[in-house]
Scaffold this active site. Sequence first.
Site, short mmCIF file in Angstrom:
data_model
loop_
_atom_site.label_atom_id
_atom_site.label_comp_id
_atom_site.label_asym_id
_atom_site.label_seq_id
_atom_site.Cartn_x
_atom_site.Cartn_y
_atom_site.Cartn_z
N CYS A 1 60.08 30.18 17.07
CA CYS A 1 61.48 30.63 17.05
C CYS A 1 62.41 29.78 17.92
O CYS A 1 63.61 30.03 17.99
CB CYS A 1 61.57 32.09 17.50
SG CYS A 1 61.42 32.28 19.30
N PHE B 1 48.23 31.56 48.00
CA PHE B 1 49.67 31.28 48.07
C PHE B 1 50.16 31.06 49.50
O PHE B 1 50.99 30.17 49.74
CB PHE B 1 50.45 32.45 47.42
CG PHE B 1 50.20 32.54 45.95
CD1 PHE B 1 49.18 33.34 45.43
CD2 PHE B 1 50.97 31.78 45.06
CE1 PHE B 1 48.95 33.40 44.06
CE2 PHE B 1 50.74 31.84 43.69
CZ PHE B 1 49.72 32.65 43.19
N HIS C 1 50.21 40.84 37.71
CA HIS C 1 51.11 39.68 37.67
C HIS C 1 50.84 38.80 36.47
O HIS C 1 51.15 37.60 36.48
CB HIS C 1 50.99 38.89 38.98
CG HIS C 1 51.46 39.67 40.17
ND1 HIS C 1 51.11 39.38 41.46
CD2 HIS C 1 52.25 40.77 40.25
CE1 HIS C 1 51.67 40.25 42.29
NE2 HIS C 1 52.36 41.11 41.58
N ASN D 1 39.67 40.79 54.42
CA ASN D 1 40.59 39.65 54.38
C ASN D 1 40.37 38.76 55.60
O ASN D 1 39.98 39.25 56.67
CB ASN D 1 42.05 40.14 54.34
CG ASN D 1 42.98 39.08 53.77
OD1 ASN D 1 42.74 38.52 52.70
ND2 ASN D 1 44.03 38.77 54.52
N GLN E 1 46.08 41.00 41.39
CA GLN E 1 47.34 40.25 41.39
C GLN E 1 47.09 38.85 40.85
O GLN E 1 47.99 38.06 40.68
CB GLN E 1 47.92 40.15 42.81
CG GLN E 1 48.19 41.50 43.46
CD GLN E 1 48.53 41.33 44.93
OE1 GLN E 1 49.69 41.22 45.31
NE2 GLN E 1 47.50 41.27 45.77
N1 APR Z 1 38.03 34.95 52.43
C1 APR Z 1 38.82 35.91 52.98
N2 APR Z 1 40.18 35.88 52.93
C2 APR Z 1 40.74 34.81 52.33
C3 APR Z 1 39.99 33.77 51.75
C4 APR Z 1 38.57 33.88 51.82
N3 APR Z 1 37.77 32.94 51.29
N4 APR Z 1 40.86 32.86 51.24
C5 APR Z 1 42.10 33.31 51.49
N5 APR Z 1 42.03 34.48 52.15
C6 APR Z 1 43.15 35.36 52.55
C7 APR Z 1 44.31 34.64 53.20
O1 APR Z 1 44.15 34.60 54.61
C8 APR Z 1 45.49 35.54 52.80
O2 APR Z 1 45.73 36.55 53.77
O3 APR Z 1 43.66 35.91 51.35
C9 APR Z 1 45.03 36.20 51.50
C10 APR Z 1 45.77 35.68 50.28
O4 APR Z 1 47.12 36.06 50.42
P1 APR Z 1 48.22 35.36 49.50
O5 APR Z 1 48.01 33.89 49.49
O6 APR Z 1 49.54 35.91 49.93
O7 APR Z 1 47.87 35.87 48.02
P2 APR Z 1 48.23 37.28 47.38
O8 APR Z 1 48.14 38.37 48.40
O9 APR Z 1 47.40 37.40 46.17
O10 APR Z 1 49.78 37.08 46.95
C11 APR Z 1 50.36 38.13 46.23
O11 APR Z 1 52.28 36.72 45.83
O12 APR Z 1 53.15 34.66 45.31
C12 APR Z 1 52.83 35.90 44.79
O13 APR Z 1 52.36 36.36 42.57
C13 APR Z 1 51.80 35.78 43.71
O14 APR Z 1 50.06 37.39 43.15
C14 APR Z 1 50.64 36.63 44.21
C15 APR Z 1 51.31 37.54 45.22
#
Ligand code: APR
Length: 249
Positions: free
Chosen positions: A160, A38, A124, A223, A104
């Site tokens: 419905c 996201f 979610h 992360n 999530q």
């Molecule tokens: N390896 C390590 N980290 C990664 C990778 C990867 N291959 N790909 C992405 N990331 C990291 C990104 O840098 C980011 O910090 O994963 C994190 C994803 O964060 P978000 O995009 O914010 O996703 P999330 O934390 O799941 O969002 C929470 O927000 O929009 C709402 O409902 C939606 O469930 C979601 C919630």
Amino acid sequence: MTDLGTAQRTARKLIAGAARIVGFTGAGISTESGVPDFRSPDGVWARNRTVYYQEFVSSEADRVEYWRQKVEGWPAMRAARPNAGHHAFVALHEQGRLAAMITQNIERLHQRSGLPAELVMELHGTSTEAVCLTCGDRIPMDEACRRVTDGEPAPRCKRCGGLLKPATVSFGQAMPHDVMVRAYAATEACDLLLAVGSSLVVEPAASIPRVAKRAGARLIIVNREPTPLDVIADVVVHGEIGDILPAIV
Ligand code: APR
């Protein structure tokens, strides 16, 4: 032997010594399966405006926009296959050490990787089905997307006439109470919470790692980017999940 850095070695040791591990994942664990997250530069929110729950229920135009976004994102989600990150959690489950898989994520890759459905707590909801907001009837997302592309820009329930919505939790929508209760209970009873691929900025999900720490559990965050909860983690490992997770589990 993989050349592990200090953080990875410490994480590996903590995981090896844990008996009741709770996994906590965000969209970052599924990007290597081709599902965009996201908040990365190429993420969902970089390309789409957020449609809030109240907007969805009160405006036909917002429902059309919401369904347009979902239909656009569905093929990648549908084609996605679990990756090494998902399989690392399956390994913990097979060792009998995964007490719960709190996610999530909405694409069900944890279930498709082989984790039993009852172990996966979807905070979610899921994008794999659409649900009627009036009677609760559910249809597969394939069917819902087909109806949108066949000329129903905001499909209604065939039973419905109520509003059909992907079965995810939108901003402003109530969290699934029973799932939250089970997730908090598992978190309070674990000895280690392994938080993977989440920016940890969306509440109340992002409070789960805090609950684990307050309950005396260890906290590992894996992360690519720093998160606001890195300060309370026992170990933070920055990098690609597909490389890190198999090396520390
Ligand atoms: N390896 C390590 N980290 C990664 C990778 C990867 N291959 N790909 C992405 N990331 C990291 C990104 O840098 C980011 O910090 O994963 C994190 C994803 O964060 P978000 O995009 O914010 O996703 P999330 O934390 O799941 O969002 C929470 O927000 O929009 C709402 O409902 C939606 O469930 C979601 C919630």
